[in-house]
Design a protein around this motif. Structure first.
Motif, PDB file in Angstrom:
ATOM      1  N   SER A   8      30.495  59.435  40.265  1.00 23.70           N
ATOM      2  CA  SER A   8      30.325  60.048  41.585  1.00 23.70           C
ATOM      3  C   SER A   8      31.398  59.545  42.554  1.00 23.70           C
ATOM      4  O   SER A   8      31.833  60.281  43.436  1.00 23.70           O
ATOM      5  CB  SER A   8      28.917  59.820  42.113  1.00 23.70           C
ATOM      6  N   VAL A  11      34.396  61.775  41.793  1.00 21.98           N
ATOM      7  CA  VAL A  11      34.233  63.121  42.337  1.00 21.98           C
ATOM      8  C   VAL A  11      34.372  63.085  43.859  1.00 21.98           C
ATOM      9  O   VAL A  11      34.986  63.977  44.460  1.00 21.98           O
ATOM     10  CB  VAL A  11      32.883  63.726  41.890  1.00 21.98           C
ATOM     11  N   VAL A  23      35.692  72.064  45.879  1.00 19.20           N
ATOM     12  CA  VAL A  23      35.074  71.356  44.752  1.00 19.20           C
ATOM     13  C   VAL A  23      33.605  71.736  44.658  1.00 19.20           C
ATOM     14  O   VAL A  23      32.859  71.637  45.640  1.00 19.20           O
ATOM     15  CB  VAL A  23      35.203  69.819  44.913  1.00 19.20           C
ATOM     16  N   THR A  25      30.034  70.980  42.938  1.00 15.75           N
ATOM     17  CA  THR A  25      29.335  69.908  42.223  1.00 15.75           C
ATOM     18  C   THR A  25      27.883  70.263  41.925  1.00 15.75           C
ATOM     19  O   THR A  25      27.242  69.608  41.109  1.00 15.75           O
ATOM     20  CB  THR A  25      29.356  68.601  43.041  1.00 15.75           C
ATOM     21  N   ILE A  30      27.806  75.238  39.115  1.00 17.10           N
ATOM     22  CA  ILE A  30      28.720  74.914  38.012  1.00 17.10           C
ATOM     23  C   ILE A  30      28.439  75.783  36.798  1.00 17.10           C
ATOM     24  O   ILE A  30      29.348  76.214  36.082  1.00 17.10           O
ATOM     25  CB  ILE A  30      28.612  73.412  37.645  1.00 17.10           C
ATOM     26  N   ALA A  48      32.741  68.463  37.527  1.00 19.13           N
ATOM     27  CA  ALA A  48      32.871  69.262  38.745  1.00 19.13           C
ATOM     28  C   ALA A  48      33.782  70.447  38.443  1.00 19.13           C
ATOM     29  O   ALA A  48      34.464  70.470  37.418  1.00 19.13           O
ATOM     30  CB  ALA A  48      33.487  68.424  39.868  1.00 19.13           C
TER      31      ALA A  48
END
Lengths: 460, 460
Positions: A8, A11, A23, A25, A30, A48
């Motif tokens: 994490s 990311v 991005v 997540t 996803i 991600a």
């Protein structure tokens, strides 16, 4: 620090560098990105999804991945059929779907397209300026130019007009370390240095990320006349393809077998002859009186090869109806069950043997294999239909899938003519290429992507 | 053991492995092999010339060279114009001139050629089977297919029919360590694995030695009509090229400037207009009535762009007379003095600026630069004429040669459209490609030829 915290943090770092809008997540969102049209259940779960808006953001994402040794799976529109853009566990899915600008330079006759632009976007933009971008995968309305470059996509008119690589004049590519290289340009002929540009075409995201494509355009698509012939067997139809090819270049030469005809007719009835063993759908776009001559030639050859019915039309709309039926083969087959889609190709004179052999494989393994073919190129799409919930059916389908590829290789052909190796055919690539070519391939791969981060498990 | 003994031992070993007939050691005979048509005085003196008779002998020679770290310069017919097959001191010159078999597979429509076969051999063998191999360098009667592949050669009809790489379906290549790889094959479409085959096309012998080529053939060359237009200036003629290209694809579109017209007319008088600023020589091979329509279109555009005289002919022999005149440009220019031959290309709409700029460069440096162009492709051949015995003339020619390449690069073009970089343009390659692409090039080169033995100093 636990692995999850570690992940994490990474990311979070990517979000900080790219911006929160670029991005994805949320696992539910996803999920929209981690499949392609092969529906391969082997797809993994990415860390991600990055959705860069420009080349600089692609470089940022690639550098982030390189720094943390995180694999990257690049992705255009997700319409691939070989699992090439399916995720691997723990990867960064790099979706180019926000980069879709298309600019036409009319005087130089090129399109400059971002990789997320759809093939149809390029075609329409070119047509608005009185120009034509020929390559036309059946999925042209939903597939991206970046994906077309990644697979060196073909299509229906490619029998006369060539495939994607024949139209690529320039590529911007972000390499595995984030370096941007600009290859080629708006000139038609250029032999300065190695043909690096051609190396990236068809490399399925394993050597770099294409962020801009310069495509050659040609004068407007000529009007075409369409001819349809019904044959008692696929081998008779394939023989007609071989004969026509010795004297003229059709602008389309497609074959549908009986099962394909019937599945399409089930999906959208238009009066195709369900009893025919095979149908040929061909076009000529020769100018002036030559069009009639080529139509007459095809009509004569079709008849000599045993066609039971032949008719032709100069009406573009009527012709397009048949083309749309042909392009509907894949969606129509999806209603038959789960599918393993082949893309085998052979030297054109061996097409009758390939198609005859596929019928034998279907019988031997007790599976249905409806088949369509870009017959004029020797490239065919046998579609192995099975029931994924039935282990026996799945096993027979898998065996048939492999047998078709082995047959193509034995005939001096290829396991993939235009869809790419992806993840689904990767285990069979060495059977075709042999150990020396595989070793050479890995030397190139290692030189360009020493850490093996670009689309691992796909293509090569 | 002295160096000379060492060398003669090695050559003796090569003779033992290849046989005495396949190795040339007589310096007088070697001299026939160490030049190309650039007549570059920088050519070196090889240890020996190997003339292998088959692929296995090529492997033997390459392994011998690898074992002793001896550089290899491969060579086809020696008709190259950029010094790419000129010798380097102490190299093994690997001449493919004994490997010239051509076999036509009519049903698959391919030619299988050894690299020493001449382009014309392939054309004639194909024509005997009712097929056509289009690429047509002006030197087609004396240049080899291996050399065509090494430089990705173009030609006159390439404006409509494409260049060598568009016709290469398969290559056998001996790598730097003697390994043989077989790439591609007799199938038209194949995307399995990396596009390695395309990487070798145009690599000028720096990545491997091509020992067999599978070439795509197409239906017979259609009859063509020829149109000739005289213009007051090269820029007016170039503008006509741009205009024609927006609506049709000529099958030939060549430009000759006044100096070229006059030098050809001096060599073989045929009544060309010596007073014209430029001549366009174009053809259309559209079928049927479309040919007349395209001729009429070109005639109209030529007139609109200021042509002072335009005439056309449907007589193939009359058309061929003009084509032969165009192809005679280089031999004709050789009578003017020593030559530096350019091969610059630009985006087609910038052709008027390129040709205008070349006139300015000629005036500034006080050199004659007769120019011909494959104008439809934006590829032009300015020929810098000088006197090699006069240092001042040599210096001015060299400066003009560099200035023309710099101009092409500034216009978004290339230093070589079809002849290759060779040794003569190698110092200028980085100016066009930039440091990132050069670095990528060297990564590929190192991966394939870690000891740098293949054609060192040429191409890349």
């Amino acid at each position: 620090m636990s692995r999850n915290t570690d992940v994490s943090d990474r990311v979070a770092e990517l979000i900080e560098e790219l911006g929160v809008d670029a991005v994805v997540t949320d696992p539910i969102l996803i999920d929209n990105y981690r499949w392609d049209w092969s529906r391969s259940t082997a797809t993994g779960m990415p860390l991600a999804v990055a959705r860069p808006g420009d080349t600089a953001q692609v470089q940022t994402a690639v550098r982030w991945a390189a720094r943390h040794r995180i694999p990257i799976v690049p992705r255009g529109a997700g319409s691939g059929l070989s699992g090439g853009s399916c995720a691997v566990d723990g990867c960064l899915l790099l979706s180019l779907d926000r980069m879709r600008a298309v600019e036409i330079d009319r005087s130089t006759r090129v399109a400059v397209a971002e990789p997320g632009a759809l093939n149809v976007d390029v075609k329409l933009a070119a047509a608005a300026q009185g120009l034509w971008y020929p390559p036309d995968p059946s999925s042209f309305e939903i597939c991206s130019i970046g994906g077309n470059v990644a697979t060196n996509a073909g299509g229906l008119c490619c029998v006369k007009y060539g495939v994607t690589t024949d139209y690529v004049l320039g590529l911007d590519v972000v390499l595995a370390d984030g370096t941007l290289v600009q290859l080629g340009g708006r000139r038609i002929k250029d032999v300065a240095g190695l043909s690096l540009m051609k190396l990236f075409v068809g490399s399925e995201g394993t050597l770099g990320i294409v962020t801009r494509v310069i495509l050659r355009l040609i004068p407007p698509k000529p009007a075409a006349s369409t001819i349809v012939g019904y044959f008692p067997s696929v081998t008779a139809a394939a023989q007609a393809v071989v004969e026509v090819g010795t004297t003229m270049r059709a602008s389309m030469m497609e074959l549908m077998d009986q099962a394909s005809i019937n599945s399409v007719e089930d999906l959208r009835p238009m009066g195709l002859d369900r009893s025919a063993g095979a149908m040929l759908l061909a076009q000529t776009d020769a100018p002036g009186s030559a069009r009639d001559e080529e139509l007459a030639l095809m009509e004569r050859v079709f008849g000599e090869c045993g066609a039971t019915e032949v008719f032709s039309t100069d009406d573009p709309e009527e012709g397009e109806l048949f083309c749309a039926a042909r392009r509907a083969t894949f969606p129509a087959a999806e209603r038959l069950g789960d599918l393993l889609l082949e893309d085998v190709g052979v030297p054109v004179p061996l097409l009758p043997r390939l198609l005859g052999g596929i019928e034998e494989i279907a019988a031997e393994h007790q599976v249905a294999i409806p088949t369509v073919a870009h017959a004029g190129d020797g490239n065919s799409h046998p579609i192995v239909v099975y029931d994924a919930t039935d282990p026996d059916s799945t096993q027979r389908a898998s065996a048939a899938f492999k047998a078709v590829m082995a047959l193509a290789i034995a005939l001096g052909g290829t396991i993939t003519g235009e869809h790419g190796v992806g993840r689904l055919k990767r285990d069979h690539l060495a059977d075709q290429l042999g150990p020396e070519v595989m070793a050479l391939t890995h030397r190139i791969k290692t030189a360009l992507d020493p850490d093996g981060l670009l689309n691992p498990g796909a293509g090569i």
